[in-house]
Design an enzyme around this catalytic site. Structure first.
Site, short mmCIF file in Angstrom:
data_model
loop_
_atom_site.label_atom_id
_atom_site.label_comp_id
_atom_site.label_asym_id
_atom_site.label_seq_id
_atom_site.Cartn_x
_atom_site.Cartn_y
_atom_site.Cartn_z
N THR B 144 -6.94 -5.14 2.60
CA THR B 144 -5.24 -4.90 2.40
C THR B 144 -5.30 -2.97 2.23
O THR B 144 -6.78 -2.62 3.07
CB THR B 144 -4.48 -4.65 1.43
OG1 THR B 144 -3.79 -3.89 1.26
CG2 THR B 144 -5.65 -4.88 0.35
N SER B 179 -4.55 -0.96 -7.86
CA SER B 179 -4.23 -2.02 -8.42
C SER B 179 -5.96 -3.22 -8.34
O SER B 179 -6.70 -1.92 -7.42
CB SER B 179 -3.03 -3.04 -8.18
OG SER B 179 -3.61 -3.63 -7.28
N TYR B 181 -6.06 -5.34 -8.06
CA TYR B 181 -6.02 -6.79 -6.94
C TYR B 181 -6.37 -6.15 -5.75
O TYR B 181 -7.39 -6.18 -4.94
CB TYR B 181 -4.97 -7.15 -6.69
CG TYR B 181 -4.40 -7.27 -5.69
CD1 TYR B 181 -4.98 -8.62 -5.18
CD2 TYR B 181 -3.57 -6.83 -4.67
CE1 TYR B 181 -5.44 -8.96 -3.24
CE2 TYR B 181 -3.26 -7.25 -3.33
CZ TYR B 181 -3.97 -8.36 -2.81
OH TYR B 181 -3.54 -8.39 -1.15
N HIS B 182 -6.02 -5.02 -5.74
CA HIS B 182 -6.12 -3.74 -4.00
C HIS B 182 -8.16 -3.38 -4.26
O HIS B 182 -8.47 -3.57 -3.58
CB HIS B 182 -5.16 -2.99 -3.96
CG HIS B 182 -4.33 -3.32 -3.77
ND1 HIS B 182 -3.36 -3.39 -4.87
CD2 HIS B 182 -3.46 -3.50 -2.95
CE1 HIS B 182 -1.57 -3.82 -4.02
NE2 HIS B 182 -2.54 -3.82 -2.56
N LYS B 185 -10.55 -5.97 -3.36
CA LYS B 185 -10.72 -6.05 -1.67
C LYS B 185 -11.38 -5.12 -1.24
O LYS B 185 -12.24 -5.16 -0.72
CB LYS B 185 -8.89 -6.25 -1.26
CG LYS B 185 -8.28 -7.19 -1.87
CD LYS B 185 -7.65 -7.98 -0.57
CE LYS B 185 -7.14 -9.23 -0.57
NZ LYS B 185 -6.65 -10.35 0.27
#
Lengths: 382, 382
Positions: B144, B179, B181-182, B185
Site C-alpha cells: 500500500t 495504522s 494495518y498499513h 504491510k
C-alpha cells in the site's frame, strides 16, 4: 524503581536481573524457557549447567537477601503479561524475550515461523501490556546492530536525515538484516515506532552488537549464578565460541575470509548500558535508539586475539578458515556511530588480553564438558 | 499461465480472479472468508449481497465456460498452502490475503493481534510455499502507498539512493505508516526483501493507493458477480463511502480539514496493473516495487467531485467536515513517483464525472439497503 525483565533466564536477562536487584531496584523476571527448550532440541546445551530460574533466584536471595520475583510464563500470552504488569506496576521493562539465535531462525520452516511468531508477538504484547496497564512505563528493548546490516555509508544511531531533490526528512535509518532472527528485530523496531507515533509510548531500542563474557560481580558470588554460556554454532556468540575452541584444542572456525566486521561488547557493558538507559530515559513519547557496542573487530581480529591470549597461558591455538555457512559480505565498509551511550556515562570494559585470559581460565575448568560435535556450523543459510 | 489468487473472495481478489481467467490464464482462488467474518462481527456487511466464492465461481463458469478453481482455506495454514501450490504449480501468485481494514486494526488488542498475525503469517507462508514448492513462482504482493506515510520528500518507487557523509548506498525507501494495518504491510515488505536477498525469490510489491469502483467487464456479466462493495467506516474506501453517502442524502464526511492527499485508482486499473506485473515480471531474484495509483487528490477534492457528479443527476450533496478519527497530517507535502506501471503499459481510467455518475446510478439501485448507522466513524486512533 520497579523493573520487569522479560526473558530473565537468558544469557543477558539473568545477569541483568541480578545487576538491577543489586542496584536496589525491585525486579520481576519472566521466562518460558524457550531458549532452554530449543537448546535441548538442537543438542546445544550450554557449557556450564545452570539451575532453573526459580532456583537461581532463590540462591541469589540466600546470598544477598535481594529478592527477584520470578514468573514462569510466555510473554506471547496476554493473560500472563496482564497479570505480571498489574502486579509489578513497572517503571521500566527490559525486553529480551526473543528467540535469540540467527542460525536457528535459518533452519527451516518450523524454526523460522517459531522465531517470527515468538519475537513479534512478545514485542506486540509488551507494547499492549504497557498501553493497557502501565502507559508511562519505559520500554527498554534489545535490538541488534545486525538490523542495519553492512551498508556502504556510516551507520547512525537509529535515525538519518535524508536530503532528496532539495527537500529534507528524518527517517528511521534503513535496515537490511542478514538472518530471519535479525529481521524479526527490524520488524520489532517498525512496530515499536508505530505505537510510539500513535500512542506516545516511551521506548529505548538498544542496537546491540555480539556480547562476550561470563563473569559479572553478581555471577562471581557463586558458580550456580553464571549465565548460560553457549559455545555451540546455534546459540554461541563468536568470541565465546572461539574461547571454548581454544581450550578444546579445536582450530578457531573463521567463517569465510574473516573480514566481517561487527561491534562487540563485554557482558558487563550490556549491564551498564541497560542500567544507564533505565536511569536516564528519553522524553515521554520518544523512540530513542542507541548503538550498543564498544569496539569493532573483524572475525580475523578476534581469532588473532583469542589465539594470542591462548599462547599467553600455554595453549596452542590454530586458526582455520572454513566455508562460510552464512550469506554475508566478507569484506565491507563498516563505520557505525556509537557515542550515545558514552554520553550517557558508559565506561567500556575493552577486550584486553587479561580479559580473554581470565575467560580462558574459567572455561578451562569445564574443559571436560566440551562436546566437539556442536562446534562446527550445522546450519547453512541456503 | 498458472496463477493463484490469495484472498480471492475480496474486493480486489474476486475481480482479479475473473479478469485473469478471462485473459486465458488458469486460475486458482483461495479465501477463508476472514473479511466476511469481520464484516459480520462489526455490522459492516457490504451494500450488495454477494454469493459465496464457490457459488460465484460456478456462476462465472456457467456464463463464460471459464473455470476458476476454488479453495476455502486459510493461507496461514501451511498444509493448506502446500496442497494448493503442489496442485497448481503456479507461475505467479497474487497475494491479497490480508485483513484489509485500517480502522479494524485500530479497534483494540484482539483486532490488532488478529491483523498482525494473519497478515504476517499469510505473507510468511506464501514465501515458504514458493521456496518449498515453486521456487521460480513470481510473487505479486499487494502493498500500500500507506507504507510510506506522508514524508516531506518525494516518494520514490520503493527504493532510494542515499548520499551520506560522502558515500552512497541504495536502500528500501524508509516507511512510516499511519495504522497497524498499513504497518503490517511495511513488515511484509521487510520480510519479502529479506527472503529475496537470501533465497533469490522473485517479487513485485505493488504499493497501491485507495481503489474505487464496482464495475469491470466481468462483473458486468451478472449482478451476482459484483465485488464486495463496502460503504461503512471499517471496510469502505473513501470514494465508495462518499458515493453511498451522496445517494443516501448523508453529508459527505470529510475527516478533519480534508487536505490529506493520497493517490487513487479505478478498480479496472488495479486489474490492469496486476495483469501487467504478471505479464512483465522483474528479473529472477529481484524485488521490484511499483507505486500503483493514477491520480492524487485531497479528501476535499474527492468530496467536491462526488458532490458535482451528484448535482449532475439531481442529488443535493452537502459536505460536512467532522473531527478526524485518525491520527494523520491534514496538510502535508505529497509527491510520489508513479511512472513504473505507466512504462509497463498501464492506460489509466481517470476519475471523470462520467465515471462517478455511473457509480452513483448503480449505487442508487441499492439505495434501500443503505444503513446510515454504519457511515460515521466508529473507531478512533487513540
Amino acid at each position: 524503581m520497579r523493573i520487569i525483565v522479560l526473558g530473565g533466564d537468558g544469557y543477558l536477562g539473568w545477569p541483568t536481573a541480578m545487576h538491577l536487584a543489586a542496584r536496589g531496584h525491585e525486579v520481576w523476571a519472566i521466562d518460558n524457557y524457550l531458549r532452554r527448550q530449543i537448546a535441548l532440541e538442537t543438542c546445544s546445551e550450554p557449557l556450564i549447567p545452570t539451575p532453573n530460574l526459580t532456583d537461581r533466584a532463590a540462591i541469589y536471595q540466600t546470598l544477598t537477601d535481594q529478592r527477584i520475583h520470578v514468573t514462569i510464563g510466555d510473554c506471547t500470552d496476554r493473560t500472563v503479561m496482564a497479570q505480571l504488569f498489574a502486579e509489578a506496576r513497572p517503571d521500566a521493562v527490559v525486553h529480551y524475550a526473543e528467540q535469540p539465535s540467527a542460525p536457528f531462525s535459518m533452519m527451516g520452516y518450523d524454526a523460522a515461523r517459531r522465531t517470527l511468531r515468538n519475537n513479534l508477538e512478545a514485542t506486540f504484547n509488551t507494547i499492549w501490556a504497557c498501553l493497557e496497564h502501565a502507559p508511562d512505563c519505559h520500554i527498554v528493548k534489545l535490538g541488534t546492530m545486525g538490523e542495519y546490516g553492512t551498508p556502504n555509508i556510516d551507520i547512525e544511531e537509529g535515525w538519518i536525515e535524508i536530503e532528496h531533490k532539495g527537500r529534507k526528512e528524518k527517517f528511521l535509518f534503513p535496515r537490511a538484516a542478514g538472518s530471519l532472527y535479525h529481521t524479526t528485530k527490524v520488524l520489532d523496531t517498525d512496530l515499536l515506532w508505530f505505537y510510539v507515533r500513535i500512542h506516545g509510548l516511551t521506548v529505548t531500542d538498544l542496537m546491540q552488537g555480539p556480547v562476550y563474557g561470563l563473569a559479572t560481580p553478581e555471577t562471581d558470588l557463586d558458580e550456580r549464578l553464571l549465565p548460560n554460556f553457549h559455545y555451540d554454532d546455534i546459540f554461541g556468540t563468536v568470541v565465546n565460541r572461539f574461547l571454548v575452541q581454544a581450550v578444546a584444542g579445536v582450530p578457531l572456525t573463521v567463517y569465510g575470509s574473516g573480514g566481517q566486521t561487527r561491534g562487540y561488547l563485554n557482558l558487563n557493558d550490556t549491564l551498564q548500558c541497560v542500567e544507564l538507559a533505565i536511569a536516564r530515559p528519553p522524553a515521554a513519547g520518544e523512540l530513542r535508539i542507541l548503538n550498543q557496542f564498544t569496539e569493532t573487530f573483524t572475525v580475523n581480529d578476534l581469532a588473532e586475539r583469542v589465539a594470542g591470549a591462548g599462547r599467553a597461558i600455554g595453549l596452542d591455538v590454530p586458526i582455520k578458515p572454513i566455508a562460510n555457512p552464512r550469506k554475508e559480505r566478507e569484506q565491507h565498509y563498516y563505520q557505525p556511530v556509537h557515542s550515545g551511550l558514552i554520553e550517557l556515562g558508559l565506561e567500556p570494559h575493552l577486550m584486553s588480553e587479561e580479559v580473554l585470559v581470565a575467560m580462558l581460565e574459567r572455561v578451562r575448568r569445564y574443559a571436560d564438558r566440551i562436546d566437539r560435535a556442536r562446534i562446527l556450523p550445522r546450519v547453512r543459510w541456503n
